[in-house]
Every structure is written in structure tokens, then in C-alpha cells.
Design a protein around this motif. Sequence first.
Motif, PDB file in Angstrom:
ATOM      1  N   LEU A 198       0.875  -1.165   0.000  1.00  0.00           N
ATOM      2  CA  LEU A 198       0.000   0.000   0.000  1.00  0.00           C
ATOM      3  C   LEU A 198       0.917   1.222   0.000  1.00  0.00           C
ATOM      4  CD1 LEU A 198      -1.678  -2.367   1.423  1.00  0.00           C
ATOM      5  CD2 LEU A 198      -3.087  -0.527   2.353  1.00  0.00           C
ATOM      6  N   ALA A 199       1.542   1.446  -1.117  1.00  0.00           N
ATOM      7  CA  ALA A 199       2.546   2.503  -1.194  1.00  0.00           C
ATOM      8  C   ALA A 199       2.419   3.210  -2.540  1.00  0.00           C
ATOM      9  CB  ALA A 199       3.953   1.917  -1.025  1.00  0.00           C
ATOM     10  N   PRO A 200       2.107   4.514  -2.498  1.00  0.00           N
ATOM     11  CA  PRO A 200       1.946   5.268  -1.266  1.00  0.00           C
ATOM     12  C   PRO A 200       0.479   5.392  -0.843  1.00  0.00           C
ATOM     13  CG  PRO A 200       2.004   6.794  -3.081  1.00  0.00           C
ATOM     14  CD  PRO A 200       2.136   5.406  -3.679  1.00  0.00           C
ATOM     15  N   VAL A 201       0.292   5.660   0.444  1.00  0.00           N
ATOM     16  CA  VAL A 201      -1.012   6.083   0.951  1.00  0.00           C
ATOM     17  C   VAL A 201      -1.055   7.607   0.867  1.00  0.00           C
ATOM     18  CG1 VAL A 201      -2.494   6.238   2.981  1.00  0.00           C
ATOM     19  CG2 VAL A 201      -1.269   4.101   2.476  1.00  0.00           C
ATOM     20  N   ILE A 202      -2.052   8.146   0.184  1.00  0.00           N
ATOM     21  CA  ILE A 202      -2.171   9.594   0.014  1.00  0.00           C
ATOM     22  C   ILE A 202      -3.251  10.109   0.965  1.00  0.00           C
ATOM     23  CG2 ILE A 202      -2.587  11.479  -1.600  1.00  0.00           C
ATOM     24  CD1 ILE A 202      -1.857   9.593  -3.878  1.00  0.00           C
ATOM     25  N   PRO A 203      -2.858  10.877   1.978  1.00  0.00           N
ATOM     26  CA  PRO A 203      -3.839  11.372   2.947  1.00  0.00           C
ATOM     27  C   PRO A 203      -4.945  12.179   2.276  1.00  0.00           C
ATOM     28  CG  PRO A 203      -1.595  11.793   3.695  1.00  0.00           C
ATOM     29  CD  PRO A 203      -1.490  11.325   2.276  1.00  0.00           C
ATOM     30  N   GLN A 204      -6.147  12.000   2.753  1.00  0.00           N
ATOM     31  CA  GLN A 204      -7.339  12.700   2.286  1.00  0.00           C
ATOM     32  C   GLN A 204      -7.823  12.230   0.901  1.00  0.00           C
ATOM     33  OE1 GLN A 204      -8.482  14.503   4.631  1.00  0.00           O
ATOM     34  NE2 GLN A 204      -6.689  15.039   5.843  1.00  0.00           N
ATOM     35  N   GLU A 209      -9.091   3.963   2.336  1.00  0.00           N
ATOM     36  CA  GLU A 209      -9.193   2.629   1.747  1.00  0.00           C
ATOM     37  C   GLU A 209      -8.274   1.599   2.400  1.00  0.00           C
ATOM     38  OE1 GLU A 209      -9.836   2.319  -2.606  1.00  0.00           O
ATOM     39  OE2 GLU A 209      -8.955   4.335  -2.662  1.00  0.00           O
ATOM     40  N   ILE A 210      -7.486   2.003   3.372  1.00  0.00           N
ATOM     41  CA  ILE A 210      -6.478   1.102   3.940  1.00  0.00           C
ATOM     42  C   ILE A 210      -7.086  -0.243   4.332  1.00  0.00           C
ATOM     43  CG2 ILE A 210      -5.005   0.710   5.961  1.00  0.00           C
ATOM     44  CD1 ILE A 210      -4.204   3.640   5.852  1.00  0.00           C
TER      45      ILE A 210
END
Length: 322
Positions: A198-204, A209-210
Motif C-alpha cells: 500500500l505505497a503510497p497512501v495519500i492522505p485525504q 481505503e487502507i
Amino acid sequence: MAVDGAQPKLKTTVGILKPKTIISYNSSPDIGFDRSVNPLVGCEHGCIYCFARPSHAFHDLSPGLDFESKLFAKPDAPALLRAELQKRGYVCKPIAFGTNTDPYQPIEATWRITRGCIEVLSACNHPITITTKSDRVTRDLDLLAPMAAKGLAAVMMSVTTLDPRIAMTVEPRATTPSRRIAAIRTLTDAGVPVLVSLAPVIPQITDHEIEHIVEQAAQAGARSAFFMPVRLPHEVAPLFRAWLDTYFPDRAAKVMATIQSIRGGRDNDPNFFTRMKGQGPWADLLRTRFNIAAKRHGLDSDRVHLRTDLFRPPPGAQGELF
């Protein structure tokens, strides 16, 4: 959500690179491999967050559209790899593919350089890890499945979103999320261990969806997972900001404020260890959510450990005569 649709298809050109060596070594303390092979330079997938974009400056090209459309192939990669594995004193450790640009981007379908490299590694029982966001990796199961049966191969599938509308903008020419999840199942059914990135996780934008991504990956048979907050090194930051203004103008300022809170008040944190994990309350929250989800779905185990004791150097030209 201000998502207007897929980005237009670019006309791709492919140049030839003829390096003298193909294995790149690193000594970074926060990276889990010490060597890698990148058969292709630039990437058609067009992921806006790609940290490899600035490297296109080495070819006097831009990190923007040039990176996505003016590509380079290394057709001599399999031969170079074979020669380097033959060298006296070579110490076998897993070679990572896909650490810079995707080894299974569309041009691999015709160039088949990644496959050629896997053929070399398969013949001498050398371990390999592959990071990709393409289901094209399943094309090479005839090689990867027997290697995996010996403990020599693992695949890390990158899944950043399950929302096709978001995927169309953030990763405009990559394999769709549903096909990536299907590829996890295909690989797993063939005996190839799969890790999910899960890279990258984009905030907002994608952080909500994590839990769902972890659940879908587990149901498809993934063995483990990890996550990383978005990184914006060098020229990637202004490209990312322009992308936000185009596709998410309603939350652009909020996204960047959150990223900066994770990155010590900057667009990017280049320091070892914190660059991968982030810092501060937002990073702690993302990490806690991910850890809970991974544990709930059984993806919190150690990563796959590949064998090195089976390696036998490829025979030299003299040996091939007999």
C-alpha cells in the motif's frame, strides 16, 4: 470528489541504453535489499507520485511527460546479468526488480527483457523479488512458479486504491485495481508468494481505503503487506501539487498540509527510516489503522525469506562447450 476521467494516451518512444553492468547495489539502512536490476528506464504507468521521476534528468529529459513517454530499454540486460553472476567471488542475495520503474509496464510485452533476466536467474537458481502494479507478471508464471516452489521467487503487488476513478488519475496507464487483485489470486494459486504494497497512501485521497485494500488482498491470498505514506522528493512535489489542483482542487490545500505534517513540516523528508514511515500524529494514526487491519486479516507476518543456498553460477563460455 473532482475526478474528471482518465488522462489521454501518450505516444511512447523507446530508446536503447547499453550499460556496462546491470546490477545496482545500495547500502541504504532502511531498504530491505542490497541489489536490484532495472531493465527499463521511465515508466508508461504515469503514476504522479513516482519517486523515480527526477532520475530522467540524467537523460536531459523532464520528470513529467518525458518520464512517461520517452522511455529507454536495456536489451543487453540478460547477457549482462549472466556475466555478472559468473564473476568469481559473487555472493548470492535476492535481486529486486521493480525498485525504480515497473518491470512489467506495457513495453515489456514486446521487449521481454524482464523475462529474459528471469530466465537467467531461473537457470542458476538465483532468488528474485518483483515489485509491480501490473498483471503482466502472470505471463511469466511458467518461470516464476517453479522458482517459487524452490523458495526462489516472490512478488510484491502494489495496490494504492481500489477506486477506478482515483486510479485513472493517480496511476493513469497502470493495470486497473481489480486486475491487480485478480493477479494476486492467480499468482497465489500457482504457488508464488505475494506481498501487497500500500505505497503510497495519500492522505485525504486514498487513506480511507487502507482497511478495504488489506481485506481484499487477504481474500485474494496475499501473505503479507506493508504501507508507506506518500513521498514527494525533488521535482515530484510540484508535479503532485499541479495534479492536486487539476483533479482535487476542493481539498488540495488540506492534502498538502497533512503531507507536511507527516514529513516534518516539508513536502518531503529525505532522512533514513522516517522517510519510509513518516512522523507525527497523522503518521501514527495511519500506522495504527494499517497494523490493526493487517493483524485482523493475517497479513502481519514476516516477509518471505528466499533461499540463496541453491545458487550455482551460470557456466562460462568454456563450460558451454561440453
